[in-house]
Write a protein that holds these residues in place. Structure first.
Motif, PDB file in Angstrom:
ATOM      1  N   SER A  13      53.500  25.185  66.105  1.00  0.00           N
ATOM      2  CA  SER A  13      52.591  24.265  65.421  1.00  0.00           C
ATOM      3  C   SER A  13      51.156  24.791  65.462  1.00  0.00           C
ATOM      4  CB  SER A  13      52.672  22.875  66.049  1.00  0.00           C
ATOM      5  OG  SER A  13      52.337  22.936  67.432  1.00  0.00           O
ATOM      6  N   ARG A  16      50.805  27.420  62.723  1.00  0.00           N
ATOM      7  CA  ARG A  16      50.765  26.795  61.403  1.00  0.00           C
ATOM      8  C   ARG A  16      49.402  26.127  61.169  1.00  0.00           C
ATOM      9  NH1 ARG A  16      55.775  25.284  63.210  1.00  0.00           N
ATOM     10  NH2 ARG A  16      55.164  23.097  63.463  1.00  0.00           N
ATOM     11  N   SER A  17      48.851  25.536  62.220  1.00  0.00           N
ATOM     12  CA  SER A  17      47.519  24.938  62.111  1.00  0.00           C
ATOM     13  C   SER A  17      46.469  26.000  61.796  1.00  0.00           C
ATOM     14  CB  SER A  17      47.167  24.211  63.409  1.00  0.00           C
ATOM     15  OG  SER A  17      45.843  23.729  63.376  1.00  0.00           O
ATOM     16  N   ASP A  18      46.548  27.157  62.455  1.00  0.00           N
ATOM     17  CA  ASP A  18      45.616  28.247  62.189  1.00  0.00           C
ATOM     18  C   ASP A  18      45.696  28.694  60.729  1.00  0.00           C
ATOM     19  OD1 ASP A  18      44.587  28.316  64.730  1.00  0.00           O
ATOM     20  OD2 ASP A  18      45.773  30.049  65.386  1.00  0.00           O
ATOM     21  N   ARG A  21      44.085  26.085  58.459  1.00  0.00           N
ATOM     22  CA  ARG A  21      42.632  26.114  58.576  1.00  0.00           C
ATOM     23  C   ARG A  21      42.058  27.310  57.810  1.00  0.00           C
ATOM     24  NH1 ARG A  21      40.988  27.443  63.115  1.00  0.00           N
ATOM     25  NH2 ARG A  21      38.888  26.565  63.041  1.00  0.00           N
ATOM     26  N   GLU A 102      43.103  19.385  59.138  1.00  0.00           N
ATOM     27  CA  GLU A 102      42.945  20.364  60.220  1.00  0.00           C
ATOM     28  C   GLU A 102      41.484  20.760  60.401  1.00  0.00           C
ATOM     29  OE1 GLU A 102      45.132  21.401  62.338  1.00  0.00           O
ATOM     30  OE2 GLU A 102      46.937  20.532  61.457  1.00  0.00           O
TER      31      GLU A 102
END
Length: 351
Positions: A13, A16-18, A21, A102
């Motif tokens: 996760s 995926r967040s990186d 963003r 995000e």
């Protein structure tokens, strides 16, 4: 097991967040660019692989897995391909909303998905992303390369100890409308669209607009865009107290010190030498065409020049920016003779 079923490529996760963003900021990027933006230490791993292609595949494999999982969720798509065969990743409308979350940005400030630019090969957006990398200069975490071969460790140390960049990824925004008429969400005619906007108050840079030219545009077309910047900067609106203020200051709040300086925010033009035009000649012509926008007026009694209503215009090349960073003396302020550091070049008084 349920997590693996939801994300069959096995991405985390956090990764995926990186990715969300990064794509929320740059709009179009390759897996290689996303990795260099968010995990620069990986550039110094897998260095014993026999070919550059194999090394890139190894250091971007986790990012390609995250992109695969995000595509499965309908958040990311492949919008096109570079000339060297790298996939161009973009956000879907749902992905744009997820990226806004995000980044902690209002959805209306996120811009579009840039699908059309990706389908056309994305040469200009990719150059904007490279400009962000050159301004940001993400430094590797040396602890994460401690077990790599000596040559890789030394290269990582050189990068980590090089002159620093400006701000953080969340301080950058691309394809930002600058409405001379209409609204932020629905700009009318006469305004501009900034290739890049940077806010880095932690580095004494409250606000910087950036234009990137692949050396395809004439000086006249660039000057016309500076004219549109000037129209945007001059636009005034009434605030909730009925007081007039400049529209730009209503979005980039907290930078009231800029107005006490009297000049408008600075604009940096970065030339990427891929087209046929000579940037040195373009800058000479552009400086002459835009003189009314940047030239200060003689101060009272021979004092310092006044810059009320003027735009600090600065130029450099992407090659120089990559090599030296914002702290390098490679920025030419229109009206000055010698190159300077970026923060010196945008200052109202020569240092």
């Amino acid at each position: 097991m349920p997590v693996r079923n939801t994300n069959p490529a096995g991405s985390s996760s956090a990764l995926r967040s990186d990715v969300l963003r990064a794509l929320g900021v740059v709009k179009i990027a390759t897996a290689d660019q996303i990795q260099r933006l968010t995990a620069p230490h990986l550039t110094y791993r897998h260095t014993t692989k026999p070919t550059a292609r194999a090394r890139k595949a190894a250091r971007t494999s986790a990012y390609n897995a995250a992109l695969t999982d995000l595509r499965r969720h309908g958040l990311v798509e492949t919008g096109g391909w570079t000339r060297t065969g790298d996939a161009l990743r973009t956000l879907t409308p749902r992905g744009l909303a997820a990226a806004a979350y995000e980044l902690g940005r209002p959805a209306e400030e996120m811009g579009g998905t840039a699908r059309a630019a990706a389908a056309a090969g994305g040469t200009h957006p990719l150059a904007v992303t490279e400009t962000i990398l050159a301004l940001l200069r993400p430094a590797p975490n040396l602890d994460l390369v401690a077990n790599e071969p000596e040559a890789a460790r030394h290269a990582a140390q050189a990068a980590a100890h090089a002159s620093p960049g400006l701000g953080s990824l969340s301080g950058y925004a691309t394809e930002v409308p600058l409405p001379a008429t209409g609204t932020w969400a629905r700009p009318g005619r006469g305004g501009a669209q900034a290739d890049l906007v940077l806010t880095a108050p932690e580095d004494d840079l409250p606000l910087l607009f950036v234009e990137v030219d692949n050396c395809h545009e004439t000086a006249e077309r660039l000057a016309a865009k500076i004219d549109r910047y000037a129209r945007f900067f001059r636009r005034r609106v009434r605030d909730t107290d009925g007081q007039e203020q400049e529209l730009w200051s209503t979005r980039w709040s907290g930078f009231s010190g800029l107005r006490r300086r009297s000049a408008y925010p600075p604009v940096l033009i970065v030339f990427n030498r891929v087209g046929a035009r000579n940037p040195d000649l373009t800058v000479q012509r552009l400086s002459a065409l835009t003189r009314p926008h940047w030239e200060g007026e003689d101060g009272y009694g021979g004092g310092p020049h006044a810059y009320d209503g003027k735009i600090p215009l600065v130029a450099t090349t992407l090659e120089l920016l990559r090599a030296h960073g914002p702290a390098g003396e490679v920025f030419h302020r229109f009206g000055r003779t010698a190159p300077q550091r970026l923060l010196d070049a945008i200052a109202l008084r020569p240092s």
